[in-house]
Design a protein around this motif. Structure first.
Motif, PDB file in Angstrom:
ATOM      1  N   ALA A 355     -21.422 -43.938  47.611  1.00  0.00           N
ATOM      2  CA  ALA A 355     -21.041 -44.921  48.617  1.00  0.00           C
ATOM      3  C   ALA A 355     -20.416 -44.562  49.539  1.00  0.00           C
ATOM      4  N   ASP A 360     -21.880 -46.013  53.178  1.00  0.00           N
ATOM      5  CA  ASP A 360     -22.381 -47.510  52.804  1.00  0.00           C
ATOM      6  C   ASP A 360     -21.456 -48.345  52.481  1.00  0.00           C
ATOM      7  N   LEU A 361     -20.276 -47.930  52.046  1.00  0.00           N
ATOM      8  CA  LEU A 361     -19.238 -48.754  51.383  1.00  0.00           C
ATOM      9  C   LEU A 361     -18.280 -48.604  52.652  1.00  0.00           C
ATOM     10  N   THR A 362     -18.053 -49.760  53.274  1.00  0.00           N
ATOM     11  CA  THR A 362     -17.098 -50.006  54.457  1.00  0.00           C
ATOM     12  C   THR A 362     -16.211 -51.261  54.258  1.00  0.00           C
ATOM     13  N   SER A 363     -15.058 -51.287  55.205  1.00  0.00           N
ATOM     14  CA  SER A 363     -14.377 -52.608  54.862  1.00  0.00           C
ATOM     15  C   SER A 363     -15.000 -53.695  54.909  1.00  0.00           C
ATOM     16  N   ALA A 364     -16.361 -53.653  55.714  1.00  0.00           N
ATOM     17  CA  ALA A 364     -17.131 -55.050  55.919  1.00  0.00           C
ATOM     18  C   ALA A 364     -17.510 -55.608  54.532  1.00  0.00           C
ATOM     19  N   ASN A 365     -17.920 -54.613  53.550  1.00  0.00           N
ATOM     20  CA  ASN A 365     -18.706 -54.940  52.539  1.00  0.00           C
ATOM     21  C   ASN A 365     -17.926 -54.860  51.108  1.00  0.00           C
ATOM     22  N   ARG A 368     -17.074 -57.988  48.752  1.00  0.00           N
ATOM     23  CA  ARG A 368     -18.519 -58.238  48.386  1.00  0.00           C
ATOM     24  C   ARG A 368     -18.700 -57.390  47.051  1.00  0.00           C
ATOM     25  N   LEU A 369     -18.685 -56.198  47.355  1.00  0.00           N
ATOM     26  CA  LEU A 369     -19.238 -55.077  46.324  1.00  0.00           C
ATOM     27  C   LEU A 369     -18.333 -55.291  45.107  1.00  0.00           C
ATOM     28  N   LYS A 372     -19.195 -57.994  43.100  1.00  0.00           N
ATOM     29  CA  LYS A 372     -20.539 -57.644  42.408  1.00  0.00           C
ATOM     30  C   LYS A 372     -20.168 -56.850  41.157  1.00  0.00           C
ATOM     31  N   GLU A 373     -19.480 -55.932  41.409  1.00  0.00           N
ATOM     32  CA  GLU A 373     -19.048 -55.040  40.298  1.00  0.00           C
ATOM     33  C   GLU A 373     -18.366 -55.876  39.060  1.00  0.00           C
ATOM     34  N   LEU A 375     -18.842 -58.876  38.337  1.00  0.00           N
ATOM     35  CA  LEU A 375     -20.034 -59.708  37.701  1.00  0.00           C
ATOM     36  C   LEU A 375     -20.782 -58.866  36.833  1.00  0.00           C
ATOM     37  N   ILE A 376     -21.107 -57.734  37.419  1.00  0.00           N
ATOM     38  CA  ILE A 376     -21.965 -56.720  36.570  1.00  0.00           C
ATOM     39  C   ILE A 376     -21.169 -56.671  35.222  1.00  0.00           C
TER      40      ILE A 376
ATOM     41  N   MET B  26     -19.540 -53.605  63.925  1.00  0.00           N
ATOM     42  CA  MET B  26     -19.880 -54.405  62.739  1.00  0.00           C
ATOM     43  C   MET B  26     -18.866 -55.794  63.413  1.00  0.00           C
ATOM     44  N   GLN B  59     -25.038 -54.188  56.175  1.00  0.00           N
ATOM     45  CA  GLN B  59     -23.770 -54.661  55.702  1.00  0.00           C
ATOM     46  C   GLN B  59     -23.663 -56.105  55.691  1.00  0.00           C
ATOM     47  N   LEU B 288     -26.720 -49.492  44.980  1.00  0.00           N
ATOM     48  CA  LEU B 288     -25.558 -50.400  46.055  1.00  0.00           C
ATOM     49  C   LEU B 288     -26.023 -51.760  46.515  1.00  0.00           C
ATOM     50  N   PHE B 289     -27.162 -51.790  46.987  1.00  0.00           N
ATOM     51  CA  PHE B 289     -27.945 -52.885  47.949  1.00  0.00           C
ATOM     52  C   PHE B 289     -28.539 -53.967  46.840  1.00  0.00           C
ATOM     53  N   VAL B 292     -27.062 -58.427  41.614  1.00  0.00           N
ATOM     54  CA  VAL B 292     -26.243 -58.269  40.418  1.00  0.00           C
ATOM     55  C   VAL B 292     -27.170 -58.197  39.312  1.00  0.00           C
ATOM     56  N   THR B 296     -27.355 -55.123  37.002  1.00  0.00           N
ATOM     57  CA  THR B 296     -26.983 -55.145  35.526  1.00  0.00           C
ATOM     58  C   THR B 296     -27.850 -54.628  34.531  1.00  0.00           C
TER      59      THR B 296
END
Lengths: 463, 463
Positions: A355, A360-365, A368-369, A372-373, A375-376, B26, B59, B288-289, B292, B296
């Protein structure tokens, strides 16, 4: 549609896939070399595409390569050397005399020529530079002057540029009358009086416009401009993102000095993705064609780092040797906790490294990600805790042992998820390639946490 | 070169790199959404490139996405949906009414339109097909008729083809007078009376030729022809290998029916390399998107397989519990043997998987490379055997323990090297993607061999 047998027969050869085609070429070349049929070899090779010839040379044994180069001396297209793997190329170029090398370099476009000589040692480079024409020398020296892996190294200096007040007719006449045009180009650049790019005209648009139409009427304004010192990854990103076929390159004053085309970028995209795959596994690039000793050395380094972390894990285990002596089941079960943590961590870190690479991985998300990790890994941690707890209980008949391994499993998998994301992000912040160093950090963490949590909890609860 | 401050000021904005540009966009969009300034949002978004808009949508939070789509209803370029990640796209398309969806589909080129609707459930797909024009419907149905991941799905049906006896003048007039030309094209295809491709003329060559020149004089004969059912990986390989910008696609009778351009291939190259990275780590694509729960679930499957192999390794350890009870140092040291084998095996299997993907590993050099891997693992095995043997001896003061771990290390690393190469090659032969399954096989082998060799030798020698 008239489906006659003749048509079919003509189409059939296309059904052979590329690997089969290649295997056939390889057998043919090996045969010719074995029979020392050098005239036959030359005839055969002249029919082939330079990229295929390069692949054939790569597949030959070292001594066959020498024979091959000697036999095809002077008839090989310069492009062959561009397609060669770096390590094989170094070997093959050794067989060429300086003036042959100079001929190869002169035949190539600037970007390819620079690519060919950039890794040579300085003496060889000087020799080649001395043997080419003064203009070529100036172009090569300029190319070498740009930083490695920058737009300057990728760009081709030959391009077509016209002022915006020209008409299509004038432009076509100019193209028809000028001999010194680039081999390939996809668009005509439009420049202002200071030679700064202000637009471009795709060739297909130029071709379908009538002669009196002005360039300014059909040009696409505001082209995506590449500064000459831009990193090649950034260049590749812009080409992918905006689906460009070519883009103008400018110097620090904004003057148009070159053009980058999509074929150069295709190679970079593949290179970068391939690099990440190998780096995640602790392998240097270009491993395949390297010698045994050189490959062994680079892999040794990575394994040595891994040995360090394995010993660290063993030291943690050693802290609990008394506990294990009393409950030997702990020794039997402990690799499960470490291994599951390692795998869960590797999943997360790979997604994160990828990412970061694809942006696809930015400071904006990021937050959140991370959530998510978490929780997973919590859900999977609980699921596997139950599973492994039951297995351990059933196996050794000690319910408390099942409870200990279950709790250790949850702890280790959550730590794996979080560190799998935070480690590559931190490395990226520190400008260290996350593909290189992430997995050693993450698996060290999951090994140590896994053994410590399991054996530590066991020492507390079971004794 | 007149380096005036004004010039410099104009160039400056280019210095912002793409991530910074994106972060700025963004923030702007988030701001506008927070202030519910929908008119401002529409104005701002209309200035942006469709690829950037797609990234912005990806995002956003899910609820922001709904607001964003509602606000920009009708003004978003159809291309935006093509650039979206698959999972986000499914979500966003739900917000569109069937007639809006039909409008989007009609705006796109065939290949992009098929790409958009191919993953929809059947009812939605029927609804869209019912809403477009009959010609569009026929084109879409034809596109959907080709197998997934084949050339047929990638190709664009609009193309320029001319007979070889035409002149440049006739061709240019034809281009100037025909309205229904493809948006972009890089070459003109030359066809025989049966509409089979027999050559191509790059546009730049057409442009620099004078009007009376015949197409047959300047065409490149024997174009690389793509059969419509060719796998997309094969297509990508041909484009990379021969540096193509576009290539003709033919049906089973050899008739020219479409064209594939390099921009579609760039995406496939990136996709395939990215897939391999993720698969090697046991992660599904598009992780990534995804939600969860769905993430999982897919990761759970892989971890479950890993749990099976970890339990297998524990069973092997369990065979030697009596041995370990007497020499607890064995339990402390055994993870080192397994871990080193796992890492060495991963190095080799990654190089092999990559070499299979790039087609550098062929039947011509497989044996030679296997021999090389054997030598590398033997050399590194011996080096690490000495190192680890000394560490074990020093740590526990038992020279024989050092000897046992050293021998186990050599055995495991050689097995790692050989299986790291043979497992992916065998999977590839069986038409199983080596990226998916290799690492679980190889690490299971190195775990079991590692534990068995170390503990088994210890049982023989130390007791």
């Amino acid at each position: 549609m008239s489906e006659t047998p003749t048509v079919d027969a003509e189409v059939r050869p296309e059904a052979e896939d590329q690997s089969e085609t290649f295997d056939r070429m390889m057998r043919e070349v090996s045969d010719l070399l074995e029979r020392h049929d050098m005239a036959g070899l030359v005839d055969y090779v002249q029919e082939l595409h330079s990229a295929d010839i390069a692949d054939l040379i790569e597949q030959l044994h070292s001594d066959e390569r020498a024979t091959f180069i000697a036999a095809t001396r002077g008839i090989l297209d310069a492009e062959v050397f561009i397609h060669l793997d770096e390590i094989v190329r170094d070997e093959v170029l050794e067989y060429l005399r300086p003036e042959e090398l100079a001929a190869v370099v002169s035949e190539l476009d600037t970007d390819d020529a620079v690519y060919l000589i950039e890794d040579m040692d300085e003496a060889d480079q000087r020799e080649v530079l001395a043997a080419v024409t003064p203009e070529d020398r100036a172009a090569l020296e300029e190319g070498l002057g740009y930083g490695e892996d920058t737009a300057g190294r990728l760009m081709q200096r030959d391009l077509i540029s016209v002022p915006e007040f020209w008409t299509i007719g004038q432009t076509i006449d100019y193209l028809r009358e000028t001999d010194d045009l680039p081999d390939e180009f996809y668009e005509i650049f439009v420049v202002d009086p200071r030679h700064r790019p202000i637009g471009s005209v795709p060739l297909n648009r130029a071709m379908r416009s009538k002669r009196p139409v002005r360039i300014s009427e059909i040009m696409e304004a505001e082209p995506r401009i590449i500064p000459v010192d831009m990193d090649q990854e950034e260049v590749a990103y812009i080409f992918k993102q905006y689906r460009l076929t070519s883009a103008p390159v400018v110097d620090a004053t904004g003057r148009l000095i070159g053009v980058i085309t999509v074929d150069d970028v295709v190679e970079i995209i593949e290179e970068e993705a391939g690099e990440d795959i190998l780096r995640l596994a602790g392998v240097a690039d270009d491993d395949l064609f390297d010698t045994v000793l050189s490959t062994t050395r680079t892999r040794f380094t990575w394994l040595l780092v891994n040995l360090g972390t394995a010993v660290l894990a063993s030291i943690v285990i050693g802290l609990f040797d008394a506990t294990m002596e009393q409950v030997i089941a702990l020794a039997v079960l402990m690799p499960i906790v470490a291994s599951m943590g390692g795998n869960a961590g590797t999943q997360t870190l790979t997604v994160t490294v990828r990412a970061i690479a694809t942006r696809d991985l930015t400071s904006a998300n990021a937050l959140r990600l991370l959530n998510k990790e978490f929780l997973i890994s919590l859900i999977n941690g609980v699921l596997f805790a139950v599973l492994v707890g039951l297995v351990a209980w059933a196996w050794f008949g000690v319910p408390l042992l099942g409870g200990v391994i279950a709790l250790a499993m949850i702890i280790n998998m959550v730590i794996a998820g979080i560190s799998g994301m935070l480690v590559p992000m931190a490395l990226d912040r520190l400008n260290i390639d996350p593909a290189i160093a992430s997995s050693v950090f993450v698996t060290t963490i999951t090994d140590i946490v896994g053994f410590f949590a399991f054996l530590g909890l066991a020492a507390l609860v079971l004794l």
